[in-house]
Scaffold this motif. Sequence first.
Motif, PDB file in Angstrom:
ATOM      1  N   GLY A 179     -16.715   3.540   2.362  1.00 13.01           N
ATOM      2  CA  GLY A 179     -15.718   2.550   1.985  1.00 13.01           C
ATOM      3  C   GLY A 179     -14.449   2.666   2.800  1.00 13.01           C
ATOM      4  O   GLY A 179     -14.292   3.562   3.639  1.00 13.01           O
ATOM      5  N   ASP A 180     -13.522   1.750   2.525  1.00 16.05           N
ATOM      6  CA  ASP A 180     -12.279   1.684   3.290  1.00 16.05           C
ATOM      7  C   ASP A 180     -11.258   2.742   2.871  1.00 16.05           C
ATOM      8  O   ASP A 180     -10.327   3.024   3.622  1.00 16.05           O
ATOM      9  CB  ASP A 180     -11.643   0.293   3.144  1.00 16.05           C
TER      10      ASP A 180
ATOM     11  N   ILE B 108      -8.705  -4.195   1.166  1.00 21.16           N
ATOM     12  CA  ILE B 108      -9.335  -2.881   1.273  1.00 21.16           C
ATOM     13  C   ILE B 108     -10.453  -2.830   0.241  1.00 21.16           C
ATOM     14  O   ILE B 108     -10.213  -2.978  -0.957  1.00 21.16           O
ATOM     15  CB  ILE B 108      -8.298  -1.762   1.051  1.00 21.16           C
ATOM     16  N   GLU B 109     -11.673  -2.638   0.702  1.00 16.40           N
ATOM     17  CA  GLU B 109     -12.852  -2.774  -0.147  1.00 16.40           C
ATOM     18  C   GLU B 109     -13.594  -1.455  -0.321  1.00 16.40           C
ATOM     19  O   GLU B 109     -13.351  -0.478   0.375  1.00 16.40           O
ATOM     20  CB  GLU B 109     -13.807  -3.809   0.447  1.00 16.40           C
TER      21      GLU B 109
ATOM     22  N   SER C  43     -11.321  -2.380  -5.077  1.00  7.83           N
ATOM     23  CA  SER C  43     -10.689  -3.089  -3.977  1.00  7.83           C
ATOM     24  C   SER C  43      -9.205  -3.289  -4.261  1.00  7.83           C
ATOM     25  O   SER C  43      -8.777  -3.256  -5.413  1.00  7.83           O
ATOM     26  CB  SER C  43     -11.354  -4.454  -3.745  1.00  7.83           C
TER      27      SER C  43
ATOM     28  N   ARG D 125      -2.705   3.408   3.131  1.00 10.42           N
ATOM     29  CA  ARG D 125      -3.154   2.652   4.308  1.00 10.42           C
ATOM     30  C   ARG D 125      -2.361   1.353   4.453  1.00 10.42           C
ATOM     31  O   ARG D 125      -1.974   0.969   5.568  1.00 10.42           O
ATOM     32  CB  ARG D 125      -4.649   2.358   4.180  1.00 10.42           C
TER      33      ARG D 125
ATOM     34  N   ALA E 225      -5.657   3.907  -0.583  1.00  8.62           N
ATOM     35  CA  ALA E 225      -5.612   2.485  -0.199  1.00  8.62           C
ATOM     36  C   ALA E 225      -4.180   2.023   0.014  1.00  8.62           C
ATOM     37  O   ALA E 225      -3.868   1.344   1.003  1.00  8.62           O
ATOM     38  CB  ALA E 225      -6.289   1.641  -1.279  1.00  8.62           C
TER      39      ALA E 225
END
Length: 369
Positions: free
Chosen positions: A38-39, A30-31, A13, A49, A46
């Motif tokens: 997942g994200d 964000i996990e 995360s 994003r 991540a």
Amino acid sequence: MTRVLVLNSGSSSVKYRLFDGADTVAKGLIERIGESGGDAENHDAALQRIMEETDLDGLAAVGHRVVHGGPDFTEATVIDDEVVSRIEALVPLAPLHQPAALSGIEVARKRLPSVPQVAVFDTAFHATIPPAGYTWAIDAGLAERWQIRRYGFHGTSHAYVARRTAALLGRPASDTNVITLHLGNGASACAVEGGRSVATSMGLSPLDGLVMGTRSGAIDPTVIFHLHRVAGLPIDEIETSLTRHAGLVGLTGENDLRAVLSRRAGGDPAATLAFDVYTRRIREYVGAYLAVLGRVDAITFTAGVGENAPDVRAESLSGLEPLGIAVDPARNASGAEVISPGGSPIAVCVVPTDEELEIADQSRSALLR
């Protein structure tokens, strides 16, 4: 110098928060990074994003939460290649946390190459603990060779909360002695003398001290020897047991104190025992830190449990009235900032922590040094 992005990178995360001064202008989590559904595919994706969803123009710094700073990192530090190497060398002291922070640092340096990156260490606030407080009575040569000592953690929280407590009392931090109790899924106590940490409950790792959601807290080391030699458990399995299957979850099957409190209210014996063990351990540390500090102006509860569990606050300090410590039931139930009776020699306070804001402030300070 006002806009700072704070990143708290875990193994799967990334929690982020963008500050403009003390104001939060964006935040998110964000996990399940790298997991199916997942994200994000990885930490690089991540951060990409985050950059796509957040306006990072005019960014002064990226502040990274780093759990372990070892004996040498005693303040927030601007990151370069040498600093990264030194953080990598500390992985054996925090194998569950350090690699994730390094991933976040690597990706942020690549994605934001013109923005200064700052490492803010959980251990740094405790660098002021005197040798008698961080030294264990083991073979001195072994301790020096393998960097074995009390480091302490949750430093950004204890620093922030102690300073806010002094402000709440209308006193300068430099003249205020506070016992801070950071009670969340992880939990630690700290004795703060004039704004400086002089004792804390976590040790070489975040496993020591108070009872936590999944961690045992302090135990007799012989328990480990016994489980290895007599029960035949491998060391790795014992470590996993004490860090992930102990504490409240070990006693009740629940790592969420709210569930434990609900079961206790219904008369569940296991939950009642867990609550008593949990609060007694807090009370023991409060008594110890009263002795360490000599004069205490306030005891302050913070973090998820400390801020939201009146029963824990009341029971943790029960029976300490002869020492000038008391909790007013009405104030405690109402969510007041000061929950001790008027005129109490030692104030009992509830102060919400803000570790991300502390990281942002320390990151700005590091750029000015």
